[in-house]
Design a protein around this motif. Structure first.
Motif, mmCIF file in Angstrom:
data_model
loop_
_atom_site.group_PDB
_atom_site.id
_atom_site.type_symbol
_atom_site.label_atom_id
_atom_site.label_comp_id
_atom_site.label_asym_id
_atom_site.label_seq_id
_atom_site.Cartn_x
_atom_site.Cartn_y
_atom_site.Cartn_z
ATOM 1 N N LYS A 106 13.233 -15.767 -3.671
ATOM 2 C CA LYS A 106 13.920 -15.136 -4.790
ATOM 3 C C LYS A 106 14.381 -13.737 -4.388
ATOM 4 O O LYS A 106 13.753 -13.096 -3.552
ATOM 5 C CB LYS A 106 12.988 -15.021 -5.998
ATOM 6 C CG LYS A 106 12.516 -16.349 -6.562
ATOM 7 C CD LYS A 106 11.597 -16.115 -7.751
ATOM 8 C CE LYS A 106 11.118 -17.421 -8.352
ATOM 9 N NZ LYS A 106 10.219 -17.201 -9.510
ATOM 10 N N SER A 107 15.434 -13.277 -5.022
ATOM 11 C CA SER A 107 15.901 -11.918 -4.755
ATOM 12 C C SER A 107 14.896 -10.878 -5.234
ATOM 13 O O SER A 107 14.787 -9.798 -4.657
ATOM 14 C CB SER A 107 17.258 -11.672 -5.423
ATOM 15 O OG SER A 107 18.264 -12.458 -4.807
ATOM 16 N N ILE A 108 14.166 -11.209 -6.286
ATOM 17 C CA ILE A 108 13.112 -10.323 -6.788
ATOM 18 C C ILE A 108 11.868 -11.154 -7.081
ATOM 19 O O ILE A 108 11.957 -12.204 -7.729
ATOM 20 C CB ILE A 108 13.526 -9.601 -8.087
ATOM 21 C CG1 ILE A 108 14.785 -8.749 -7.877
ATOM 22 C CG2 ILE A 108 12.390 -8.719 -8.608
ATOM 23 C CD1 ILE A 108 15.251 -8.022 -9.130
ATOM 24 N N ARG A 109 10.751 -10.715 -6.577
ATOM 25 C CA ARG A 109 9.489 -11.369 -6.934
ATOM 26 C C ARG A 109 8.383 -10.323 -7.021
ATOM 27 O O ARG A 109 8.509 -9.214 -6.479
ATOM 28 C CB ARG A 109 9.110 -12.451 -5.918
ATOM 29 C CG ARG A 109 8.539 -11.951 -4.598
ATOM 30 C CD ARG A 109 7.911 -13.106 -3.843
ATOM 31 N NE ARG A 109 7.393 -12.746 -2.537
ATOM 32 C CZ ARG A 109 6.183 -12.237 -2.318
ATOM 33 N NH1 ARG A 109 5.380 -11.979 -3.338
ATOM 34 N NH2 ARG A 109 5.774 -11.956 -1.088
ATOM 35 N N ASP A 110 7.333 -10.691 -7.711
ATOM 36 C CA ASP A 110 6.201 -9.781 -7.851
ATOM 37 C C ASP A 110 5.291 -9.892 -6.639
ATOM 38 O O ASP A 110 5.011 -10.987 -6.159
ATOM 39 C CB ASP A 110 5.410 -10.120 -9.116
ATOM 40 C CG ASP A 110 4.180 -9.234 -9.266
ATOM 41 O OD1 ASP A 110 4.352 -8.026 -9.519
ATOM 42 O OD2 ASP A 110 3.049 -9.744 -9.100
ATOM 43 N N MET A 111 4.828 -8.771 -6.139
ATOM 44 C CA MET A 111 3.916 -8.718 -5.001
ATOM 45 C C MET A 111 2.667 -7.968 -5.446
ATOM 46 O O MET A 111 2.480 -6.798 -5.150
ATOM 47 C CB MET A 111 4.598 -8.023 -3.814
ATOM 48 C CG MET A 111 3.809 -8.030 -2.525
ATOM 49 S SD MET A 111 4.785 -7.418 -1.108
ATOM 50 C CE MET A 111 5.169 -5.741 -1.632
ATOM 51 N N ASP A 112 1.847 -8.662 -6.230
ATOM 52 C CA ASP A 112 0.610 -8.066 -6.741
ATOM 53 C C ASP A 112 0.858 -6.723 -7.422
ATOM 54 O O ASP A 112 0.237 -5.709 -7.098
ATOM 55 C CB ASP A 112 -0.409 -7.893 -5.610
ATOM 56 C CG ASP A 112 -0.874 -9.220 -5.036
ATOM 57 O OD1 ASP A 112 -0.941 -10.190 -5.802
ATOM 58 O OD2 ASP A 112 -1.159 -9.281 -3.827
ATOM 59 N N GLY A 113 1.779 -6.727 -8.372
ATOM 60 C CA GLY A 113 2.034 -5.525 -9.153
ATOM 61 C C GLY A 113 3.149 -4.642 -8.645
ATOM 62 O O GLY A 113 3.531 -3.678 -9.312
ATOM 63 N N VAL A 114 3.706 -4.966 -7.468
ATOM 64 C CA VAL A 114 4.833 -4.219 -6.903
ATOM 65 C C VAL A 114 6.016 -5.177 -6.752
ATOM 66 O O VAL A 114 5.853 -6.301 -6.273
ATOM 67 C CB VAL A 114 4.481 -3.617 -5.530
ATOM 68 C CG1 VAL A 114 5.705 -2.968 -4.884
ATOM 69 C CG2 VAL A 114 3.352 -2.602 -5.673
ATOM 70 N N ASP A 117 0.830 -1.215 0.000
ATOM 71 C CA ASP A 117 0.000 0.000 0.000
ATOM 72 C C ASP A 117 0.861 1.261 0.000
ATOM 73 O O ASP A 117 0.570 2.226 -0.711
ATOM 74 C CB ASP A 117 -0.932 0.006 1.217
ATOM 75 C CG ASP A 117 -2.056 -1.024 1.105
ATOM 76 O OD1 ASP A 117 -2.271 -1.546 0.000
ATOM 77 O OD2 ASP A 117 -2.695 -1.314 2.138
ATOM 78 N N VAL A 118 1.932 1.249 0.806
ATOM 79 C CA VAL A 118 2.838 2.403 0.858
ATOM 80 C C VAL A 118 3.510 2.607 -0.502
ATOM 81 O O VAL A 118 3.643 3.733 -0.988
ATOM 82 C CB VAL A 118 3.904 2.222 1.963
ATOM 83 C CG1 VAL A 118 4.936 3.354 1.908
ATOM 84 C CG2 VAL A 118 3.247 2.178 3.339
ATOM 85 N N ALA A 119 3.932 1.498 -1.120
ATOM 86 C CA ALA A 119 4.604 1.583 -2.418
ATOM 87 C C ALA A 119 3.670 2.152 -3.492
ATOM 88 O O ALA A 119 4.052 3.025 -4.277
ATOM 89 C CB ALA A 119 5.116 0.208 -2.835
#
Length: 324
Positions: free
Chosen positions: A153-161, A113-115
């Motif tokens: 993973k070092s990078i993953r998707d979090m519902d669009g973020v 939400d903050v992002a």
């Protein structure tokens, strides 16, 4: 430049993250891991290496009464001293069900939400190799398959973020504690991290110390094992997708190391030719040269009349039967 800070900016480059002109949200609980990440980012900003707008985000779960409020006040004070923006929120978790899962869900929702509100390109968390090792063992005990054992993973998707873990591949908890100490910065200790009713805590306090007696480098070993399994899982998925393709994109092939490239080419050629019979390592290496070099021509001849052709940014297989 301190080794910890140098490793962070090296990982930043490796992950191809922006150095300026963007907004990033950093999750900070007040513990050694997240404090070290915030301190290192501050040093990189001071050196004008990373100049993104940085927002420190802290979620107060109110699980430990006054201690939780003290954590929030501590992070707020440290953030102000470093000159970062600060956002916090207090929440109440459900009293039934899995407390760890409720806390995790609430934290990630808050961070997302903050992002979104601040149009941030990513949320950074300070997971380390210790977290990866603990996750690996938890999933192993639960009977997880390769996907579970591949860990975080070092990078993953979090519902669009994007959720990014820039310490995951190289830092240990000892590293983060030592870095905080070197900067004479205290960090908060969550007493729930010593509560052995939680499976992760029992692994941290009982299982890992026993394993360390046999292998002092067990944290890095388990984290590396998770990484190798993840690479294998991703390669299998990539090979399956590529095998069904009539052509392969050269830009994708060029980004692969030789191990993954060879596996991808074999899988693709097996599907296109119907067999790998007669195909040797020298044939695969010739195709690699075709992919990576501008001077290797446009075609590689294969046994039994087949050929691989480089055309318009792709690699194609042509099955040309040889007359007897």
């Amino acid at each position: 430049m301190d080794k910890f800070v140098r490793n962070l900016i090296t990982e930043w480059r490796k992950l191809e993250l922006p150095f300026d002109g963007e907004t990033v949200v950093v999750a900070v609980s007040g513990g050694a891991d997240s404090m070290s990440l915030m301190l290192a980012l501050h040093e990189l900003r001071s050196r004008k290496k990373i100049l993104n707008r940085t927002i420190v985000a802290h979620l107060n779960h109110r699980l430990r009464g006054a201690e939780s409020d003290e954590d929030e006040a501590f992070v707020r004070e440290q953030t102000a001293q470093l000159g970062f923006e600060f956002v916090s929120k207090s929440t109440r978790l459900p009293k039934t069900g899995n407390l760890e899962q409720h806390a995790r869900d609430a934290r990630y929702k808050f961070l997302r939400d903050v992002a979104i509100k601040n149009k941030a390109f990513a949320v950074l968390t300070a997971h380390t190799q210790n977290d990866q090792a603990e996750t690996f063992l938890l999933n192993l005990i639960r009977g997880s398959g390769p996907d579970g054992l591949s860990g975080m993973k070092s990078i993953r998707d979090m519902d669009g973020v994007s959720l990014i873990r820039p310490l995951l591949s190289w830092a240990t908890r000892s590293d983060t504690e030592e870095f905080c100490a070197s900067r004479r910065v205290e960090f908060r200790t969550d007493r729930m991290n010593h509560d052995e009713k939680f499976s992760r805590v029992r692994i941290r306090r009982k299982v890992l110390p026993l394993l360390a007696e046999m292998n002092p480098g067990i944290i890095k070993t388990l984290a590396r094992s998770a990484d190798l399994i993840r690479r294998g899982v991703e390669a299998d998925k990539s090979e399956s997708a590529n095998a069904a393709s009539e052509s392969l994109a050269l830009k994708d092939l060029k980004s692969m190391d030789s191990t993954k490239l060879y596996a991808t080419l074999r899988s693709w050629l097996r599907t296109r030719r119907g067999t790998l019979r007669g195909l040797g390592l020298e044939n695969i290496q010739a195709i690699e040269r075709l992919i990576r070099s501008r001077k290797s021509g446009k075609t590689v001849e294969l046994p039994a009349g087949g050929r691989v052709v480089k055309h318009d940014g792709t690699l194609r297989y042509m099955d040309i039967k040889v007359e007897k």
